[in-house]
Scaffold this motif. Structure first.
Motif, mmCIF file in Angstrom:
data_model
loop_
_atom_site.group_PDB
_atom_site.id
_atom_site.type_symbol
_atom_site.label_atom_id
_atom_site.label_comp_id
_atom_site.label_asym_id
_atom_site.label_seq_id
_atom_site.Cartn_x
_atom_site.Cartn_y
_atom_site.Cartn_z
ATOM 1 N N TRP A 1 -1.205 0.328 7.174
ATOM 2 C CA TRP A 1 -1.723 -0.048 5.707
ATOM 3 C C TRP A 1 -3.143 0.092 5.882
ATOM 4 O O TRP A 1 -3.540 0.081 4.558
ATOM 5 N N GLU A 2 -3.751 -0.041 6.797
ATOM 6 C CA GLU A 2 -5.207 -0.180 6.718
ATOM 7 C C GLU A 2 -6.007 1.295 6.173
ATOM 8 O O GLU A 2 -6.929 1.380 5.830
ATOM 9 N N VAL A 3 -5.340 2.531 6.815
ATOM 10 C CA VAL A 3 -5.400 3.607 6.615
ATOM 11 C C VAL A 3 -5.012 3.834 4.918
ATOM 12 O O VAL A 3 -5.635 4.557 4.421
ATOM 13 N N LEU A 4 -3.842 3.529 4.877
ATOM 14 C CA LEU A 4 -3.351 3.478 3.232
ATOM 15 C C LEU A 4 -4.289 2.866 2.463
ATOM 16 O O LEU A 4 -4.712 3.259 0.983
ATOM 17 N N ALA A 5 -4.812 1.799 2.948
ATOM 18 C CA ALA A 5 -6.008 1.077 2.060
ATOM 19 C C ALA A 5 -7.179 1.801 1.642
ATOM 20 O O ALA A 5 -7.555 1.730 0.378
ATOM 21 N N SER A 6 -7.845 2.515 2.646
ATOM 22 C CA SER A 6 -8.857 3.291 2.567
ATOM 23 C C SER A 6 -8.461 4.718 1.491
ATOM 24 O O SER A 6 -9.250 4.553 0.457
ATOM 25 N N HIS B 1 0.664 -1.290 0.054
ATOM 26 C CA HIS B 1 -0.306 0.074 -0.012
ATOM 27 C C HIS B 1 0.818 1.326 -0.102
ATOM 28 O O HIS B 1 0.606 2.194 -0.524
ATOM 29 N N ARG B 2 1.992 1.181 0.376
ATOM 30 C CA ARG B 2 3.009 2.324 0.330
ATOM 31 C C ARG B 2 3.414 2.511 -0.978
ATOM 32 O O ARG B 2 3.458 3.734 -1.554
ATOM 33 N N THR B 3 3.705 1.342 -1.684
ATOM 34 C CA THR B 3 3.925 1.438 -3.045
ATOM 35 C C THR B 3 2.876 2.098 -4.107
ATOM 36 O O THR B 3 2.921 2.982 -4.915
ATOM 37 N N LEU B 4 1.715 1.430 -3.793
ATOM 38 C CA LEU B 4 0.418 1.782 -4.520
ATOM 39 C C LEU B 4 0.297 3.448 -4.097
ATOM 40 O O LEU B 4 -0.053 4.080 -4.949
ATOM 41 N N TYR B 5 0.415 3.740 -2.905
ATOM 42 C CA TYR B 5 -0.038 5.212 -2.632
ATOM 43 C C TYR B 5 1.226 6.197 -3.401
ATOM 44 O O TYR B 5 0.725 7.080 -3.944
ATOM 45 N N ARG B 6 2.644 5.860 -3.557
ATOM 46 C CA ARG B 6 3.436 6.570 -4.213
ATOM 47 C C ARG B 6 3.033 6.664 -5.506
ATOM 48 O O ARG B 6 3.472 7.525 -6.222
ATOM 49 N N ILE C 1 -1.022 -4.965 -8.027
ATOM 50 C CA ILE C 1 -1.343 -4.760 -6.731
ATOM 51 C C ILE C 1 -2.776 -4.740 -6.557
ATOM 52 O O ILE C 1 -3.417 -5.424 -5.821
ATOM 53 N N GLU C 2 -3.262 -3.916 -7.560
ATOM 54 C CA GLU C 2 -4.873 -3.591 -7.146
ATOM 55 C C GLU C 2 -5.809 -4.934 -7.465
ATOM 56 O O GLU C 2 -6.512 -5.122 -6.830
ATOM 57 N N ASP C 3 -5.134 -5.832 -8.477
ATOM 58 C CA ASP C 3 -5.945 -6.937 -9.107
ATOM 59 C C ASP C 3 -6.015 -7.892 -7.780
ATOM 60 O O ASP C 3 -7.239 -8.292 -7.614
ATOM 61 N N VAL C 4 -4.898 -8.283 -7.255
ATOM 62 C CA VAL C 4 -5.093 -9.010 -6.079
ATOM 63 C C VAL C 4 -5.565 -8.422 -4.773
ATOM 64 O O VAL C 4 -6.535 -9.044 -4.175
ATOM 65 N N TRP C 5 -5.484 -7.282 -4.520
ATOM 66 C CA TRP C 5 -6.093 -6.877 -3.396
ATOM 67 C C TRP C 5 -7.431 -6.413 -3.405
ATOM 68 O O TRP C 5 -8.150 -6.921 -2.400
ATOM 69 N N GLN C 6 -7.746 -5.833 -4.631
ATOM 70 C CA GLN C 6 -9.255 -5.779 -4.741
ATOM 71 C C GLN C 6 -10.147 -6.931 -4.577
ATOM 72 O O GLN C 6 -11.031 -6.864 -4.232
ATOM 73 N N ALA C 7 -9.474 -8.010 -5.257
ATOM 74 C CA ALA C 7 -10.405 -9.466 -5.246
ATOM 75 C C ALA C 7 -10.362 -9.740 -3.845
ATOM 76 O O ALA C 7 -11.471 -10.184 -3.345
ATOM 77 N N TRP C 8 -9.462 -9.414 -2.857
ATOM 78 C CA TRP C 8 -9.557 -9.777 -1.486
ATOM 79 C C TRP C 8 -10.382 -8.987 -0.781
ATOM 80 O O TRP C 8 -11.124 -9.590 0.080
ATOM 81 N N GLU C 9 -10.503 -7.753 -1.201
ATOM 82 C CA GLU C 9 -11.585 -6.741 -0.461
ATOM 83 C C GLU C 9 -12.803 -7.149 -0.782
ATOM 84 O O GLU C 9 -13.826 -7.133 0.173
ATOM 85 N N LEU C 10 -13.055 -7.474 -2.029
ATOM 86 C CA LEU C 10 -14.512 -7.749 -2.601
ATOM 87 C C LEU C 10 -14.990 -9.050 -1.786
ATOM 88 O O LEU C 10 -16.310 -9.336 -1.580
ATOM 89 N N ALA C 11 -14.031 -9.994 -1.411
ATOM 90 C CA ALA C 11 -14.467 -11.328 -0.981
ATOM 91 C C ALA C 11 -14.897 -11.123 0.488
ATOM 92 O O ALA C 11 -15.615 -11.741 0.935
ATOM 93 N N GLN C 12 -14.584 -9.849 1.043
ATOM 94 C CA GLN C 12 -15.186 -9.530 2.492
ATOM 95 C C GLN C 12 -16.491 -9.141 2.427
ATOM 96 O O GLN C 12 -17.184 -8.993 3.391
ATOM 97 N N GLY D 1 -13.282 1.638 6.785
ATOM 98 C CA GLY D 1 -13.059 2.712 7.656
ATOM 99 C C GLY D 1 -13.128 2.134 9.041
ATOM 100 O O GLY D 1 -12.430 2.330 10.155
ATOM 101 N N ASP D 2 -13.986 1.322 9.562
ATOM 102 C CA ASP D 2 -13.897 0.535 10.566
ATOM 103 C C ASP D 2 -12.490 -0.326 11.012
ATOM 104 O O ASP D 2 -11.976 -0.382 11.940
ATOM 105 N N ARG D 3 -12.347 -1.003 9.939
ATOM 106 C CA ARG D 3 -10.796 -1.522 10.289
ATOM 107 C C ARG D 3 -9.815 -0.752 10.432
ATOM 108 O O ARG D 3 -8.826 -1.061 11.372
ATOM 109 N N ALA D 4 -9.842 0.328 9.676
ATOM 110 C CA ALA D 4 -8.704 1.300 9.909
ATOM 111 C C ALA D 4 -8.976 2.018 11.189
ATOM 112 O O ALA D 4 -7.673 2.269 11.965
ATOM 113 N N GLY D 5 -10.160 2.306 11.497
ATOM 114 C CA GLY D 5 -10.168 3.096 12.913
ATOM 115 C C GLY D 5 -9.830 2.125 13.959
ATOM 116 O O GLY D 5 -8.967 2.599 15.054
#
Length: 372
Positions: free
Chosen positions: A249-254, A84-89, A119-130, A350-354
């Motif tokens: 990373w949870e805040v960076l993910a948001s 997420h630091r890579t993606l943010y940059r 990064i987005e392909d793998v990460w977004q698939a995981w997020e969507l599975a939640q 947001g809840d996860r980051a919080g």
């Protein structure tokens, strides 16, 4: 005349690394290599002739993508932070920072785009599975949006909210502000990416929200100006990104999630669903921070940002629900469930980051070695 090969897509196999160490990636070293790549002149062409330029970074990236979403451990947390630091940059290149223009040298690099997509392909698939997407498709979207809005406008006092209001110390408050400054100092900038296009009531409302966030064109009234003043009052450095290293990373993910949604117009409904939640729920959180600041006897300047947000975002939340989300649901009946997906994802992330930020705050309250 420039050779035509410069206009052809670069073959992805030139970016592939063959020696990947999945056990002990040096993420710090890899990140430093990536930072250098960002400002390497003619990066894509350089990688054609010098494939070793990104060897350390590619090894760490491949390892992180393998580890981050297959387990829950300190290893996966470290991998997520690196990703997420890579993606943010990469994403931050969409903002203009009034700094060295050379930092934008590779803003349209094929290689950076490829890194971002992997990064987005793998990460977004995981997020969507939640999220239970199929259940969202069966709901009455209009009714579901209204019910969610009513519930999140005045949520019950949770353990974390109570802690902020009644127990958080000045050290914890300063740590909170330092972490959220990554977003607070460039607030609403991502909204700009979705405003172009055909004129209609939805667009007009979004522009009204943006204009108010930007102080109606007056820097002294811009919300981020109030945030910077609050930081100065607390003895914090108001330079953007100064506290990037404190951000989990949870805040960076948001933040990265919002970049993704605003940069792809196909995600227009998802973004506006998420933004509706953000504006509806926001005043509730700001009231917690305001209560903490008052209990700590901070000055008006040290809490002015919260006061402004409480007043304006209560209005923005209703605008987003009634003038944006509900009209979009009516205009796109077959895809309206995507508004719910965006809403629920924004809340979940947001809840996860919080929760993570609260733990970091409590840790900061018992330490004396944190440098600001």
């Amino acid at each position: 005349m420039m050779e035509t090969r410069y206009f052809k897509p670069l073959p992805k196999n030139i970016f592939r690394n063959t020696s990947v160490d999945f056990q002990t990636p040096n993420y710090a070293e890899a990140e430093q290599q990536f930072i250098k790549l960002l400002t390497t002149e003619n990066l894509d062409q350089q990688l054609l002739s010098q494939p070793d330029l990104n060897q350390c970074f590619e090894a760490a990236l491949s390892s992180a993508l393998t580890v981050a979403y297959t387990e829950k451990s300190s290893r996966s947390d470290a991998a997520n932070l690196f990703l997420h630091r890579t993606l943010y940059r990469i994403n931050r290149l969409n903002f203009f920072w009034y700094s060295d223009l050379n930092q934008y040298t590779n803003e349209r690099s094929t290689y950076l785009q490829w890194v971002r997509d992997r990064i987005e392909d793998v990460w977004q698939a995981w997020e969507l599975a939640q999220i239970d997407v199929e259940s969202l498709k069966k709901q009455d979207v209009r009714q579901a949006l209204i019910q969610r809005g009513d519930a999140d406008l005045n949520p019950p006092l949770s353990e974390n909210k109570r802690y902020i209001r009644e127990e958080m110390t000045l050290a914890g408050y300063r740590h909170l502000i330092a972490i959220v400054s990554l977003d607070g100092l460039v607030e609403s900038s991502r909204l700009c990416h979705i405003l172009g296009g055909a004129s209609n009531e939805v667009q007009a409302t979004l522009i009204r929200v943006l204009i108010e966030e930007y102080g109606n064109g007056r820097l002294t009234r811009k919300h981020s100006t109030f945030f910077a003043q609050m930081m100065e009052e607390l003895g914090l450095n108001p330079e953007p990104e100064n506290y990037l290293d404190l951000v989990p990373w949870e805040v960076l993910a948001s933040i990265n999630h919002n970049f993704l949604l605003t940069q792809r117009k196909r995600n227009f409904l998802r973004y506006n669903g998420g933004f509706t939640y953000f504006e509806i729920y926001g005043p509730s959180a700001y009231k917690d921070y305001m209560a903490a600041a008052q209990r700590l006897n901070l000055s008006d300047q040290a809490m002015g940002y919260w006061e402004l947000h409480i007043r304006e975002d209560e209005r923005h939340g209703q605008w987003m629900l009634h003038n944006v989300a509900l009209p979009l649901a009516e205009h796109y009946p077959d895809q309206a469930w995507e508004l719910l997906l965006g809403y629920d994802q924004e809340k979940l992330m947001g809840d996860r980051a919080g929760s993570v930020v609260m733990q970091l705050i409590k840790n900061a309250e018992i330490r004396s070695d944190i440098q600001y």
